[in-house]
Design an enzyme around this catalytic site. Structure first.
Site, PDB file in Angstrom:
ATOM      1  N   LYS A 182       0.838  -1.209   0.000  1.00  0.00           N
ATOM      2  CA  LYS A 182       0.000   0.000   0.000  1.00  0.00           C
ATOM      3  C   LYS A 182       0.878   1.267   0.000  1.00  0.00           C
ATOM      4  O   LYS A 182       2.098   1.163  -0.060  1.00  0.00           O
ATOM      5  CB  LYS A 182      -0.956  -0.047   1.193  1.00  0.00           C
ATOM      6  CG  LYS A 182      -1.811  -1.335   1.243  1.00  0.00           C
ATOM      7  CD  LYS A 182      -2.895  -1.365   0.176  1.00  0.00           C
ATOM      8  CE  LYS A 182      -3.506  -2.733  -0.062  1.00  0.00           C
ATOM      9  NZ  LYS A 182      -4.388  -3.255   0.956  1.00  0.00           N
TER      10      LYS A 182
HETATM   11  C1  LIG Z   1      -5.356  -4.282   1.468  1.00  0.00           C
HETATM   12  C2  LIG Z   1      -6.837  -4.189   1.483  1.00  0.00           C
HETATM   13  C3  LIG Z   1      -7.601  -4.536   2.612  1.00  0.00           C
HETATM   14  C4  LIG Z   1      -7.040  -5.214   3.825  1.00  0.00           C
HETATM   15  O1  LIG Z   1      -5.955  -4.620   4.379  1.00  0.00           O
HETATM   16  P1  LIG Z   1      -4.955  -5.475   5.288  1.00  0.00           P
HETATM   17  O2  LIG Z   1      -4.131  -4.415   5.933  1.00  0.00           O
HETATM   18  O3  LIG Z   1      -4.176  -6.358   4.381  1.00  0.00           O
HETATM   19  O4  LIG Z   1      -5.772  -6.238   6.269  1.00  0.00           O
HETATM   20  C5  LIG Z   1      -8.971  -4.320   2.575  1.00  0.00           C
HETATM   21  N1  LIG Z   1      -9.571  -3.810   1.484  1.00  0.00           N
HETATM   22  C6  LIG Z   1      -8.874  -3.502   0.372  1.00  0.00           C
HETATM   23  C7  LIG Z   1      -9.608  -2.943  -0.803  1.00  0.00           C
HETATM   24  C8  LIG Z   1      -7.498  -3.695   0.333  1.00  0.00           C
HETATM   25  O5  LIG Z   1      -6.824  -3.412  -0.778  1.00  0.00           O
END
Ligand SMILES: *Cc1c(COP(=O)(O)O)cnc(C)c1O
Length: 384
Positions: A182
């Protein structure tokens, strides 16, 4: 052969020093770095409160708890998202109702979402797919009209803007993830931001077992007494993760700029291409470019072959996402099947995510573009 992943963290020496400083301090968890990180993020996105938790998924779960999703409640979610968006509804006993997406942007189709509202609908979750904000003004109108809560799963969209407003200030609760792919990372981690002090209080309670005071507050009051007032979880984030987050936030503007440069390089390369179609950009949106997703057609219509050839060339292409309602869990538990969200199902067959992350060089981007162009120009197998 050099490998180019689809996404990857960028960690600086300052990041490492910030983490090391906390490791040498007295507080490894529930310490001062947590509140500081919450302040940095909520100020950046323009929200009143931030609640740091152990993952984006935990932040989604906290949001569903805070708004009071209970067994039998329905929550509308887009079919084109990561499974965690819908899973968070199920954790609270709710039923995710899948709305289809727009074929050109893969963002929630607002009209379809509205058509799914019933007396049991509690909330709508908007997902800023790939980093582009949804149509929040239309969603706000519908949410107000039907008395629903608007949640933003902005795990793709830290730093994105719609009509000059940052994602994080556009929904009742907005959720971010700090997974390494991210925009910024804390290893694992997430945050929910909101202007609603009651939602914030409930999310703080929920991340700490449902206990109404944390250790530092009790220490201040000189008392051992605490009350567990509801069933919560341990979703706390550590201080050394928060220190990494604070330090990463300093790099965020540069990270966003670099993602944008790469997106422009791709857009330029594919603009007159008959086989590669980038997703459409909505007007007045500032895209955060978590993903660079293209639709393949023509000579590249065989997505499986393109995927395998690019992976073989060391290019970490990916597919985001298999429509969530098609996963076995959702068909078994809720009886969802093919045909529920035809646009998401059709588009899914053609999409490919190309590598995009701030540490990618221009040469890396060229390698990806050339590889796709070569595959398109490969002599076709003679028809028998
Ligand atoms: C990455 C992501 C999540 C979950 O995040 P984590 O930190 O991996 O638990 C939820 N929704 C979307 C759209 C994502 O891209």
């Amino acid at each position: 052969m050099k490998k180019i992943p689809y996404g990857k963290q960028v960690i600086t020496e300052q990041d490492i020093e910030a983490v090391a400083a906390v490791l040498r301090s007295d507080w490894l968890t529930t310490g001062p770095a947590v509140a500081e990180f919450e302040n940095v993020v909520k100020d950046f996105v323009g929200a009143a409160h931030g609640v740091a938790v152990s993952s984006g998924t935990a932040a989604l779960h906290c949001a569903m708890y805070a708004i009071g999703v209970a067994p039998g409640d329905e929550v509308i979610v887009p079919a084109m998202t990561f499974a965690a968006t819908a899973n968070s509804v199920v954790y609270q006993g709710g039923v995710p109702i899948f709305a289809d997406v727009d074929k050109d942007t893969l963002l929630l189709n607002v009209e379809h979402a509205e058509s799914l509202i019933t007396p049991r609908t509690k909330a709508i979750v908007a997902v800023d797919y790939a980093g582009q904000p949804c149509d929040y003004s239309a969603l706000r109108t519908i949410a107000d009209k039907h008395n629903l809560v608007l949640i933003a799963d902005a795990c793709h969209a830290l730093g994105a803007e719609s009509h000059g407003c940052r994602v994080g200030s556009l929904a009742d609760i907005t959720v971010f993830s700090f997974h390494p792919v991210k925009h910024i990372t804390t290893g694992e981690g997430g945050m929910a931001v909101t202007d609603n002090i009651e939602y914030a209080r409930r999310m703080r309670l929920f991340r700490n077992h449902g206990i109404s005071t944390d250790f530092r507050e009790r220490e201040k009051q000189g008392s051992w007494h605490y009350e567990m007032v509801d069933l919560g979880f341990n979703y706390r984030m550590t201080d050394f993760q928060c220190a990494l987050g604070i330090s990463q936030m300093r790099s965020l503007p540069d990270f966003l700029d670099r993602r944008q440069e790469i997106a422009i390089q791709y857009a330029e390369a594919f603009k007159n291409n008959d086989d590669v179609f980038p997703l459409l950009l909505r007007p007045n949106n500032h895209h955060a470019w978590h993903l660079y997703v293209v639709k393949l057609a023509g000579r590249l219509a065989d997505r499986k072959e393109v995927f395998q050839e690019m992976r073989a060339a060391g290019i970490g292409v990916n597919v985001h996402y298999i429509p969530v309602h098609l996963h076995p869990f959702y068909s078994h538990r809720f009886g969802y099947a093919l045909g529920l969200c035809p646009v998401a199902e059709e588009v899914y067959r053609h999409i490919l995510s190309l590598p995009i992350w701030p540490g990618m060089s221009n040469d890396d981007v060229d390698t990806v573009i050339k590889c796709l162009q070569q595959l398109a120009n490969k002599p076709q197998q003679a028809a028998l």
